[in-house]
Design an enzyme around this catalytic site. Structure first.
Site, short mmCIF file in Angstrom:
data_model
loop_
_atom_site.label_atom_id
_atom_site.label_comp_id
_atom_site.label_asym_id
_atom_site.label_seq_id
_atom_site.Cartn_x
_atom_site.Cartn_y
_atom_site.Cartn_z
CG HIS A 181 14.08 70.48 -19.77
ND1 HIS A 181 13.23 70.96 -20.74
CD2 HIS A 181 13.44 70.67 -18.58
CE1 HIS A 181 12.13 71.44 -20.17
NE2 HIS A 181 12.23 71.26 -18.85
CG ASN A 199 36.06 74.55 -11.81
OD1 ASN A 199 36.08 74.14 -10.66
ND2 ASN A 199 35.03 74.37 -12.61
CE LYS A 213 49.39 76.24 -0.72
NZ LYS A 213 48.12 76.92 -0.36
CG HIS A 254 41.92 66.29 -9.58
ND1 HIS A 254 41.27 66.30 -8.36
CD2 HIS A 254 42.67 67.42 -9.62
CE1 HIS A 254 41.61 67.40 -7.70
NE2 HIS A 254 42.45 68.09 -8.43
NE ARG A 287 42.19 72.73 -8.28
CZ ARG A 287 42.53 73.99 -8.50
NH1 ARG A 287 41.71 74.78 -9.21
NH2 ARG A 287 43.66 74.50 -8.06
CG HIS A 338 47.65 63.04 -21.18
ND1 HIS A 338 47.71 63.20 -19.81
CD2 HIS A 338 46.34 63.01 -21.49
CE1 HIS A 338 46.50 63.26 -19.31
NE2 HIS A 338 45.63 63.14 -20.31
CB SER A 374 49.20 65.14 -16.18
OG SER A 374 48.02 64.84 -16.88
#
Length: 516
Positions: free
Chosen positions: A78, A396, A426, A406, A399, A441, A437
């Site tokens: 598949h 998510n 944090k 990462h 990550r 970029h 980042s």
């Protein structure tokens, strides 16, 4: 009587054979249980960090033997069919380009002028890469080796001068990083390299820069700690010298101590790792330094050639995407009037080619290119990405999209900021990750395209950082749909606006550039 006994024995043996077959059948069912098999495969594929809960310490990256996720998925018919669909799309795009050339020009262009232009001046790319590789390998390693050993040899009994010596080498290291950033950019600007050639130099520059910092950062703390232990051993040896009765006894004990220290440092207490470890790390498809990695027993060259062939196919795919969707639409930009209606239509029309570029770039680099190098180096941890396409939130997605980068950001930026600023900051640590980042970029795009247009910086560093805190709801399917819609619109906007800016600068005469 004998016949009845023989019949009983025969029936008993048949029952025992039947019982063995039943046991064997159910044991095979337990081994081949889809639930257990999927669970084992999931653990092998997605586990990336240690699960030891140490108070005040963050988990570390672990390396284990595993395949890439698409490698496992392509074992199913598949999933292979989906790849065949993308290949069919490429063939259709190629036919459209051929028919357009035949109708407009009367012949089919098989010179691939776009690819030849994008990779022009490739000899400049080659010798620039050789210079960067030589400085990253020999210069960095031997300077680090000299620093880690020389500081103990000359300043073992002078803490003040030892600190000044370390600061001096730290300054030299920062100057080297600055020169390593500036000089390749100078080569790109002076030689006016086209897009693909410039991207190769800039991306390789960042890769070697991250690998250099990973090596120095991982081994500097080890060099300081093991150097401290060696200094203590040397001080003990000097203490023995003052208490010895004769010089001959001191020399004997000194040689014994040195042999003991040497044997100890050959194992886990090395001040500087071997050059072979660092050289392997420079080519390995990971940005997190370790002295050793899990290795396969052999090289499957058919997989290497297959992956490189698919990279070439992805380059052709990109060529046809730009030839079909980008160049015909934007090549006359700034020669005709552009209204808001045309602008919105252009963004929406770029969503499909932008998404195709995302998927093709992901497959070509994160899967084929990295797997080819991993296979040649027998590097067995192939966790270069995760199932980012199933993400229900941007947190998510960030990550799992590019696990290689990462891991570097987490290991050498986030962890250091976490220990430096404290566990209560944090959010500030996460902002530092996004800012670094986004800067790099934009750095690659600015020097690659030859103009500063901070659209990606705003989209990634500002909007992306805000989307990072949007949590998924109970309906993960709906949130996955929202994520893909955001990706489609964002990629379409990037492709449209950068294409407009590129052709606007191409079509504007030099006298009107300043006015524009």
């Amino acid at each position: 009587m004998s016949e009845s006994v023989s019949e009983k024995l025969m029936i008993q043996s048949e029952l025992q054979a039947l019982s063995r077959k039943i046991d064997q059948y159910f044991s095979q069912k337990r081994v081949q249980s889809p639930k257990d098999a999927d669970k084992t495969e999931l653990n092998m594929t997605t586990k990336a960090y240690s699960t030891e809960n140490t108070k005040g310490c963050l988990p570390e990256r672990i390396f284990i033997k595993r395949n890439s996720l698409l490698t496992e998925m392509f074992k199913h018919n598949h999933i292979r069919t989906i790849r065949h669909i993308f290949i069919s799309i490429m063939i259709i795009l190629a036919l459209q380009v051929f028919v357009t050339d035949l109708v407009e020009n009367g012949n089919i262009d098989l010179n691939f002028q776009l690819i030849r232009w994008a990779f022009d001046k490739f000899q400049v790319v080659c010798y620039t890469w050789l210079y960067m590789m030589a400085s990253s390998s020999c210069l960095v390693y031997y300077c680090f080796h000299f620093w880690s050993n020389d500081r103990i040899k000359h300043f073992s009994n002078d803490a003040n001068n030892l600190f000044k010596y370390d600061i001096l080498w730290l300054t030299l290291y920062c100057l080297y990083l600055t020169a390593f950033i500036v000089l390749p950019c100078y080569v790109v600007i002076v030689n006016m390299l086209p897009v693909a050639s410039a991207f190769i130099i800039l991306i390789e520059q960042l890769r070697l820069l991250m690998k250099t910092h990973a090596f120095v950062r991982s081994n500097a703390s080890r060099a300081l700690e093991n150097g401290r232990k060696k200094i203590e051993a040397l001080n003990i040896r000097r203490h023995k010298k003052t208490n010895s009765l004769t010089l001959d006894n001191y020399n004997d004990s000194s040689s014994d101590d040195e042999e003991l220290i040497t044997r100890k440092n050959k194992n886990d207490n090395k001040i500087c790792p071997d050059f072979s470890c660092y050289l392997y790390f420079l080519f390995a498809p990971t940005l997190v330094y370790r002295d050793e990695y899990p290795r396969n027993s052999r090289i499957r060259w058919n997989n290497v050639f297959s992956n490189f062939a698919q990279v070439i196919g992805a380059i052709l795919y990109t060529h046809y995407i730009f030839s079909r969707f980008c160049i015909p639409v934007f090549k006359h930009f700034n020669t005709d009037s552009v209204t808001l209606k045309v602008f919105i239509q252009s963004i929406l029309n770029c969503t499909l080619p932008g998404t195709l570029l995302l998927l093709v770039g992901f497959f070509a680099f994160l899967h084929c290119w990295l797997n080819a190098w991993a296979e040649m180096l027998r590097f067995s941890d192939r966790l270069f990405y995760k199932d980012w396409w199933n993400s229900s939130n941007f947190s998510n997605y960030y990550r799992t999209w590019n696990v290689v980068v990462h891991d570097w950001l987490y290991t050498y930026v986030y962890r250091d900021l976490f220990y430096l600023l404290g566990s209560k900051q944090k959010t500030l640590c996460q902002f530092g990750i996004f800012f670094i980042s986004a800067v790099f970029h934009e750095y690659v795009l600015a020097f690659g395209f030859g103009f500063f247009y901070p659209l990606l910086f705003i989209q990634f560093g500002a909007i992306g950082f805000l989307c990072f805190f949007i949590k998924s709801s109970k309906n993960n399917n709906f949130m996955n749909l929202i994520l893909w819609m955001g990706l489609l619109i964002g990629l379409g906007g990037l492709m449209c606006l950068y294409s407009m800016e590129w052709y606007a600068r191409q079509n504007c005469p030099p006298s009107s550039v300043k006015k524009f």
